[in-house]
Enzyme design. Structure first.
Site, PDB file in Angstrom:
ATOM      1  CE1 TYR A  30      -3.695   2.472   0.406  1.00  0.00           C
ATOM      2  CE2 TYR A  30      -2.409   3.348   2.242  1.00  0.00           C
ATOM      3  CZ  TYR A  30      -3.449   3.469   1.342  1.00  0.00           C
ATOM      4  OH  TYR A  30      -4.246   4.589   1.362  1.00  0.00           O
ATOM      5  CD  GLU A  52      -8.522   7.449   4.134  1.00  0.00           C
ATOM      6  OE1 GLU A  52      -8.475   7.475   5.391  1.00  0.00           O
ATOM      7  OE2 GLU A  52      -7.549   7.107   3.436  1.00  0.00           O
ATOM      8  CD1 TRP A  60      -3.966   2.359   5.657  1.00  0.00           C
ATOM      9  CD2 TRP A  60      -6.080   3.062   5.692  1.00  0.00           C
ATOM     10  NE1 TRP A  60      -4.465   2.265   4.371  1.00  0.00           N
ATOM     11  CE2 TRP A  60      -5.753   2.692   4.371  1.00  0.00           C
ATOM     12  CE3 TRP A  60      -7.359   3.541   5.968  1.00  0.00           C
ATOM     13  CZ2 TRP A  60      -6.656   2.793   3.332  1.00  0.00           C
ATOM     14  CZ3 TRP A  60      -8.273   3.629   4.921  1.00  0.00           C
ATOM     15  CH2 TRP A  60      -7.910   3.254   3.625  1.00  0.00           C
TER      16      TRP A  60
END
Length: 201
Positions: A30, A52, A60
């Site tokens: 990522y 988000e 995250w």
């Protein structure tokens, strides 16, 4: 992803290395291939905004690990499909242990898909709306995570514009995280090799 969820250290290293994600292959990919790279198109931006929003209050990496399940549950984040979700779909999603089961966020994602379509019907684009808030000039490369904001006047303006278009769960912090994720801003630290690869300067 907010700066605080990524920050491993406040001290810049002597030699270049990835500024977050080291040690977890999924997180490394990522970092190297997505975060800070330009993302365009309504479906792709809708997905980032949705993820988000789901990340709010969580790490995250939790969302990243659940992203395949999110994509399956939300029809690949196709706004045209998600906009047609009804109460049966909400119940299905709230029963899906593979995703983050938060009713407010689930319902906001469905409402946001409808808002994305409504914006398109008016000749607009959520992707264009996001990119219209690109800072000019670009901010300097942060040296440490202490230099990375969690929100900015630009993200506050973006959040206001998104809310005016009918989107939910898009406060200044979530808007800034989306700006980072979509490459509208490049917050890879100055020493990070990914700054050269991300393509936003």
């Amino acid at each position: 992803m907010t700066a605080t969820s990524a920050a491993p250290s406040e001290t810049p290293p002597a030699a270049p290395f990835r500024c977050f994600g080291a040690g977890d292959p999924l997180y490394e990919r990522y970092h190297d291939e997505e975060w800070g790279h330009p993302v365009r198109g309504d479906a792709a931006v809708f997905e980032r905004l949705a993820l988000e929003a789901f990340q709010s209050g969580l790490s995250w990496i939790t969302v990243l690990r659940k992203r395949p399940a999110f994509r399956a549950a939300f029809a690949g984040f196709d706004p045209g499909v998600v906009a047609r979700f009804g109460e049966d779909d909400v119940a299905r999603l709230l029963a899906d242990a593979g995703i983050i089961r938060n009713r407010l966020k689930v319902e906001a994602t469905i409402a946001n898909a409808r808002a994305v379509l409504a914006l398109a019907e008016r000749g607009g684009s959520v992707s264009d709306l996001l990119w219209s808030h690109t800072p000019d000039p670009a901010p300097p490369a942060p040296r440490t995570w202490a230099d990375v904001p969690v929100s900015t006047p630009g993200s506050a303006a973006l959040a206001k514009a998104l809310k005016a278009a009918g989107l939910r769960f898009v406060g200044p912090t979530t808007a800034y995280a989306a700006m980072q994720a979509c490459g509208v801003v490049d917050d890879h630290l100055a020493h990070c090799p990914a700054r050269a690869a991300a393509g936003v300067r």
